[in-house]
Structures are given as C-alpha cells and as structure tokens.
Design an enzyme around this catalytic site. Structure first.
Site, PDB file in Angstrom:
ATOM      1  N   MET A   1      -4.655  -6.897  -6.832  1.00  0.00           N
ATOM      2  CA  MET A   1      -4.107  -7.924  -7.725  1.00  0.00           C
ATOM      3  C   MET A   1      -5.153  -8.912  -8.248  1.00  0.00           C
ATOM      4  SD  MET A   1      -1.193  -6.693  -7.875  1.00  0.00           S
ATOM      5  CE  MET A   1      -0.073  -7.826  -8.708  1.00  0.00           C
TER       6      MET A   1
ATOM      7  N   HIS B   1      -0.605   1.252 -13.296  1.00  0.00           N
ATOM      8  CA  HIS B   1       0.151   0.093 -13.770  1.00  0.00           C
ATOM      9  C   HIS B   1       1.626   0.480 -13.925  1.00  0.00           C
ATOM     10  CE1 HIS B   1       0.842  -3.750 -15.640  1.00  0.00           C
ATOM     11  NE2 HIS B   1       1.549  -3.134 -16.566  1.00  0.00           N
TER      12      HIS B   1
ATOM     13  N   GLU C   1     -13.290  -3.500 -19.258  1.00  0.00           N
ATOM     14  CA  GLU C   1     -13.544  -4.919 -19.000  1.00  0.00           C
ATOM     15  C   GLU C   1     -12.324  -5.823 -19.232  1.00  0.00           C
ATOM     16  OE1 GLU C   1     -17.274  -6.137 -20.724  1.00  0.00           O
ATOM     17  OE2 GLU C   1     -18.215  -4.270 -20.096  1.00  0.00           O
TER      18      GLU C   1
ATOM     19  N   GLY D   1       0.768  -1.241   0.000  1.00  0.00           N
ATOM     20  CA  GLY D   1       0.000   0.000   0.000  1.00  0.00           C
ATOM     21  C   GLY D   1       0.795   1.284   0.000  1.00  0.00           C
TER      22      GLY D   1
ATOM     23  N   GLU E   1       5.097   6.566  -9.649  1.00  0.00           N
ATOM     24  CA  GLU E   1       3.692   6.187  -9.403  1.00  0.00           C
ATOM     25  C   GLU E   1       3.104   7.053  -8.298  1.00  0.00           C
ATOM     26  OE1 GLU E   1       2.786   1.982  -8.920  1.00  0.00           O
ATOM     27  OE2 GLU E   1       4.684   1.455  -9.853  1.00  0.00           O
TER      28      GLU E   1
ATOM     29  N   ARG F   1     -16.814 -14.995  -7.988  1.00  0.00           N
ATOM     30  CA  ARG F   1     -16.254 -13.657  -8.186  1.00  0.00           C
ATOM     31  C   ARG F   1     -17.334 -12.587  -7.971  1.00  0.00           C
ATOM     32  NH1 ARG F   1     -13.548 -11.477 -13.722  1.00  0.00           N
ATOM     33  NH2 ARG F   1     -12.329 -13.377 -13.672  1.00  0.00           N
TER      34      ARG F   1
ATOM     35  N   ILE G   1      -8.473  -9.638 -10.814  1.00  0.00           N
ATOM     36  CA  ILE G   1      -9.155  -9.117 -12.007  1.00  0.00           C
ATOM     37  C   ILE G   1     -10.632  -8.898 -11.677  1.00  0.00           C
ATOM     38  CG2 ILE G   1      -9.889  -9.699 -14.361  1.00  0.00           C
ATOM     39  CD1 ILE G   1      -7.126 -11.054 -14.700  1.00  0.00           C
TER      40      ILE G   1
HETATM   41  C1  GRF Z   1       2.603  -0.938  -7.809  1.00  0.00           C
HETATM   42  O1  GRF Z   1       3.775  -1.071  -8.554  1.00  0.00           O
HETATM   43  C2  GRF Z   1       1.394  -0.857  -8.697  1.00  0.00           C
HETATM   44  O2  GRF Z   1       1.626  -0.177  -9.889  1.00  0.00           O
HETATM   45  C3  GRF Z   1       1.165  -2.321  -8.994  1.00  0.00           C
HETATM   46  O3  GRF Z   1       1.398  -2.963  -7.773  1.00  0.00           O
HETATM   47  C4  GRF Z   1       2.303  -2.188  -6.995  1.00  0.00           C
HETATM   48  C5  GRF Z   1       1.620  -1.889  -5.706  1.00  0.00           C
HETATM   49  O4  GRF Z   1       2.464  -1.292  -4.791  1.00  0.00           O
HETATM   50  N1  GRF Z   1      -0.134  -2.518  -9.579  1.00  0.00           N
HETATM   51  P1  GRF Z   1       1.905  -0.696  -3.433  1.00  0.00           P
HETATM   52  O5  GRF Z   1       1.084  -1.799  -2.774  1.00  0.00           O
HETATM   53  O6  GRF Z   1       1.079   0.493  -3.739  1.00  0.00           O
HETATM   54  O7  GRF Z   1       3.118  -0.360  -2.631  1.00  0.00           O
END
Ligand code: GRF
Length: 222
Positions: free
Chosen positions: A91, A110, A143, A14, A175, A66, A93
């Site tokens: 993580m 991403h 989707e 996180g 990010e 799901r 879908i």
């Molecule tokens: C990040 O690299 C995000 O882009 C990917 O998973 C990672 C999550 O990192 N989808 P965090 O849990 O926010 O530290």
C-alpha cells in the site's frame, strides 16, 4: 524449465501472496517465492511466509526518507537474486528511483479495470460510481501509481445487492487466478512490453487447463 525467483511486497493479510505460494507449491507456476517484505510489522502476509519457510522481512519506514526505506528493500531483493518483484497489496507508492531499478521486472495487481478506479479503494469507488462491471488488472509498474502497461484483466459483474465487501470478495477470487497466471507468463518469457501495450506470446491457456468462473470474462492470455 528453470524456476524464477519471486520477491513479494505486501502490506496486509496477504491472500494474494497465499495464492502465489499455493500455485508455486503445487507446481502450477514455475516460480519460487524466495522472500516476502512488508512495511507493516503486523502484516499477516509475514506470518503466511514464515509458515511456508519463506524468509520474511519487516522493513520499517519510520524515520527514513522514502529512498532510504526503498534502498533497504532493494538490498534484500538483490541479496535473494530476485527475478521478479510482485506487489500483492503493497500500500505504499514506490519512488521513480526504485521503479527504474526494476522496470520490466516489477508487477502489481489492482482490484479494478484500469484505468478506472485507481487508488486504494478500487472496489468501493466502482460501487459508488455505479458501474455494472468492474474487475481486476495485473500490470507492470511504472513511475505513476496504477498506471503501467496492462498484462491481464478480468471483468466481474456488480450485483444490485452488492456491498463494498461482497464485491471486493468476488473480485479477490479472480485476483487469486490472475496474479499466479501473470507470474507464469513472465516465467515462460511470454510478456513483451511494447510501449503501453504488453504483447503476450503464444502458448498454453489456463482457460483450458483450470476451472474458471462462468460469470467472469477473462482477457486473451489468461
Ligand atoms: C487486493 O485487493 C489487491 O488487489 C489490493 O489490495 C488487496 C490485497 O489483498 N491491491 P491481500 O492482502 O492480498 O489479501
């Protein structure tokens, strides 16, 4: 300006969630995180939420279809009147059912320059492929996984001596800039989806207001 209510989905440590919490608490974004939901009981993201007084839910996927699992998540998001759902290292879908319910109000980050290196190891895949430049992308979710209309991208150089982890860390720092910025653009009503393209309406630029990394190329709208 009215503040939007954000619900975050996270499966891991996180750090992206933390970047949004920090931006929210410092007034950098006009958004409050009102709820954090995880599919992993021990996700550190849930601890981070609790430390900041944010309601944190573990929704166990075990033994559920799901759709049943997502119905629970959907109910929580609605209970908190969420305006925007943010995937921050979630993580799992999401089903077309869930995506349709939130389309235009659900974004993801991403760790690669989409459409390259979709999937769960965008950083490692980029390194193994041998690209010299990779980066990160925020996008509206649709989707298909890692597929929806792109909002922001930033390009990060791959160094000769990079390992998967050193590269992932360099991308992660970016990010942490891109995701709060994307939320702020949404809060300001500046994102217009036109088919696959996202038009960013005129306004301020974070490039002029906040520090950037000299080696990183930020797209228009940052
Ligand atoms: C990040 O690299 C995000 O882009 C990917 O998973 C990672 C999550 O990192 N989808 P965090 O849990 O926010 O530290």
């Amino acid at each position: 300006m009215t503040r939007i209510k954000v619900g975050v989905l996270a499966s891991g440590r996180g750090t992206n969630l933390q970047a949004i919490i920090d931006a929210s608490e410092s007034g950098k974004i006009d958004a409050d995180i009102v709820v954090v939901i995880s599919d992993k009981k021990d996700a550190y993201a849930l601890e981070r939420a609790k430390k900041h007084g944010i309601p944190a839910y573990f929704v166990d996927p075990k033994g559920k279809s799901r759709e049943e699992h997502e119905k629970e998540i959907d109910e929580i998001l609605r209970k908190y009147n969420v305006d925007l759902v943010v995937g921050a290292g979630y993580m799992r879908i999401l089903s077309p059912w869930f995506i349709r319910r939130w389309y235009g109000k659900i974004i993801n980050i991403h760790p690669a320059l989409l459409p390259s290196f979709k999937g769960t190891d965008g950083q490692g895949d980029a390194l193994r492929y041998g690209v010299k430049i990779t980066g990160c992308t925020t996008h509206f979710m649709d989707e298909l996984p890692d597929h929806g209309p792109i909002i922001l991208q930033a390009a990060v150089k791959v160094k000769d001596d990079d390992t998967r982890d050193s590269l992932a860390e360099r991308i992660l720092k970016v990010e942490h800039q891109l995701l709060p910025r994307t939320i702020q653009l949404f809060a300001e009503g500046r994102l217009k989806i036109e088919g696959r393209r996202v038009k960013i309406l005129p306004g301020d630029s974070w490039k002029e207001k906040y520090e950037t990394y000299p080696d990183v190329l930020y797209c228009e709208g940052y």
